[in-house]
Design an enzyme around this catalytic site. Structure first.
Site, mmCIF file in Angstrom:
data_model
loop_
_atom_site.group_PDB
_atom_site.id
_atom_site.type_symbol
_atom_site.label_atom_id
_atom_site.label_comp_id
_atom_site.label_asym_id
_atom_site.label_seq_id
_atom_site.Cartn_x
_atom_site.Cartn_y
_atom_site.Cartn_z
ATOM 1 N N HIS A 188 -66.523 65.986 29.089
ATOM 2 C CA HIS A 188 -65.287 65.449 28.999
ATOM 3 C C HIS A 188 -64.416 66.775 28.112
ATOM 4 O O HIS A 188 -63.008 66.945 28.426
ATOM 5 C CB HIS A 188 -64.742 64.241 28.228
ATOM 6 C CG HIS A 188 -65.084 63.844 26.894
ATOM 7 N ND1 HIS A 188 -66.389 63.470 26.605
ATOM 8 C CD2 HIS A 188 -64.337 64.037 25.554
ATOM 9 C CE1 HIS A 188 -66.306 63.382 25.042
ATOM 10 N NE2 HIS A 188 -65.282 63.736 24.693
ATOM 11 N N ASP A 189 -65.118 67.156 27.160
ATOM 12 C CA ASP A 189 -64.355 68.353 26.386
ATOM 13 C C ASP A 189 -64.813 69.650 26.616
ATOM 14 O O ASP A 189 -64.606 70.480 25.901
ATOM 15 C CB ASP A 189 -64.556 68.006 24.818
ATOM 16 C CG ASP A 189 -63.546 67.062 24.343
ATOM 17 O OD1 ASP A 189 -62.333 67.133 24.870
ATOM 18 O OD2 ASP A 189 -63.619 66.501 23.261
ATOM 19 N N LYS B 132 -63.108 72.878 25.853
ATOM 20 C CA LYS B 132 -63.000 73.615 24.644
ATOM 21 C C LYS B 132 -63.602 75.047 24.532
ATOM 22 O O LYS B 132 -63.458 75.512 23.500
ATOM 23 C CB LYS B 132 -63.680 72.480 23.501
ATOM 24 C CG LYS B 132 -62.345 71.515 23.289
ATOM 25 C CD LYS B 132 -62.747 70.422 22.012
ATOM 26 C CE LYS B 132 -62.069 69.243 21.743
ATOM 27 N NZ LYS B 132 -62.614 68.384 20.884
ATOM 28 N N ASP C 41 -63.432 57.806 23.358
ATOM 29 C CA ASP C 41 -63.467 59.123 22.592
ATOM 30 C C ASP C 41 -62.625 58.718 21.402
ATOM 31 O O ASP C 41 -63.117 59.149 20.326
ATOM 32 C CB ASP C 41 -62.772 60.366 23.591
ATOM 33 C CG ASP C 41 -62.920 61.689 23.014
ATOM 34 O OD1 ASP C 41 -64.118 61.911 22.252
ATOM 35 O OD2 ASP C 41 -62.061 62.376 23.069
HETATM 36 FE FE LIG Z 1 -60.486 66.241 24.440
HETATM 37 FE FE LIG Z 2 -64.664 63.962 22.528
#
Ligand SMILES: [Fe+2]
Ligand SMILES: [Fe+2]
Length: 408
Positions: free
Chosen positions: A260-261, A264, A344
């Site tokens: 999900h991240d 980044k 999250d």
């Molecule tokens: Fe996020």
């Molecule tokens: Fe996260």
């Protein structure tokens, strides 16, 4: 007088004798030959029926997608295969499917006495005589082998690399020759399926591992703890099931969740790990990770990555439409997006981060109730509170100070 050939061809008559030919010896020979033919026809018919059963049983087997159901399927099919015979002198008790990678002989499925030992070493459960016979055949190299050890049948396929798939059937007595043949053919089919299942599982494991390592690389850079992605993944599957997803979709969700991240990786260190509050400009850059993640994943046709793409894109959307990047509202946000948002945020609140202490559980629950219908879908908050015991279990298993437990 009718010509002999003409009669035999045109009428259903297998022999032609003139009156003078009909001696006792000739009649005896004729009757004997006819009876033998009848016996052979019966054997052929029995074999034919047996083969039909083998084909039907194999087809049933190939429907089994998962190894744990697989061994039970094998046992059921072999039993019904033998039960179709006339006078069966063999009764099957237990069955075990095993893979042998030259070093380890691992039980991948089993029934009866083997059922509780899946994942264990077959060396511990097989009689020494059987294990020795398996070793001996494996060392012969590539090929298919089937042999009896006492009342038990072992079928095995040895591949190029020396890796073998083995099916071990434990029974009483010795089957008739024709049943032995049927068992051999059936076992050969089953072993091909075992081999395919093994390769399939190896692929799934690899995929899981790659996704998890990738996610962990991102988490490590953003200095979050390694167990964050595991907990969010477990929580996501749990809530997915509670919200009505089927097991397959929920499992796909669990596997995709760690990504999900992933966006980044495109956020500069100075912003990602800034100890203080972000400026507006910095926050704008930070927020771009959702779309970045989506861009990385969206072009894949793979189901897993498609799910990952939509939850990367939508995990910062809010139910009331006040989230980012698209400002989606309500059910415009996919279910996986809505669930990941909750999982999250919840995990961030209850965990220690470099910029905060863990919140007390009561405060977290109060916040979730407060955000019901705002940040989070109301039904999802209800599902969350219904699942509290299972959620606590996840947090006991994947505590941050605990060892790396379980798979991602
Ligand atoms: Fe996020
Ligand atoms: Fe996260």
């Amino acid at each position: 007088q009718a010509p002999e050939r003409d009669v035999i061809v045109r009428y259903d008559i297998n022999d032609y004798k003139e009156k003078t030919d009909l001696s006792a010896t000739k009649l005896f020979t004729l009757m004997y030959a006819t009876l033998r033919s009848y016996r052979d026809i019966n054997i052929i018919e029995a074999s034919r029926r047996g083969l039909v059963r083998v084909i039907e049983s194999s087809a049933e087997m190939f429907k089994e997608q998962f190894l744990d159901n697989f061994a039970n399927g094998v046992l059921k099919q072999v039993s019904s295969l033998l039960a179709g015979g006339r006078d069966v002198a063999f009764s099957l008790e237990d069955a075990a499917a095993v893979t042998h990678d030259k070093k380890e002989m691992t039980l991948v499925a089993g029934t009866g006495r083997f059922a509780g030992n899946v994942g264990g070493s077959a060396w511990d459960f097989f009689p020494a005589r059987v294990a020795a016979a398996i070793e001996e055949h494996r060392e012969r190299g590539r090929g298919e082998y089937g042999f009896w050890v006492g009342g038990s049948y072992v079928g095995m396929v040895v591949g190029n690399s020396g890796r073998a798939s083995i099916l071990y059937l434990v029974g009483e007595g010795k089957p008739a020759e024709i049943d032995t043949h049927l068992i051999q053919i059936f076992v050969r089919n089953v072993l091909i399926a075992v081999e395919n299942l093994y390769l399939r599982n190896a692929l799934i494991d690899t995929q899981r591992e790659v996704v998890y390592r990738l996610a962990q690389a991102v988490e490590t850079r953003s200095k979050e703890t390694g167990n964050h992605v595991k907990r969010v993944a477990e929580l996501s599957k749990l809530l997915g099931r509670e919200m009505g997803m089927n097991e397959y979709d929920a499992e796909t969700f669990r596997l995709a969740s760690p990504l999900h991240d992933i966006g980044k990786i495109g956020i500069p260190d100075a912003i990602l790990n800034k100890p203080g509050k972000l400026t507006n400009d910095e926050f704008t850059v930070m927020k771009s990770h959702a779309e970045l993640g989506y861009d990385i994943l969206k072009h894949s046709d793979r189901e897993l990555l498609q799910v990952a793409a939509s939850l990367a894109y939508e995990h910062h959307e809010k139910w009331d439409g006040s989230g980012y990047p698209q400002g989606l509202k309500g059910e415009q946000i996919s279910l996986v997006g809505r669930i990941t948002a909750l999982a999250d945020v919840y995990d961030a609140l209850v965990s220690r981060r470099c910029y905060k202490e863990p919140w007390p559980e009561d405060d977290v629950h109060a916040l979730l109730r407060d955000e019901k219908g705002k940040h989070f879908q109301p039904e999802l908050i209800d599902a969350f509170f219904r699942s509290l015991p299972a959620i606590r279990e996840i947090y006991t298993r994947y505590r941050d100070d605990a060892d790396e437990g379980g798979a991602a």
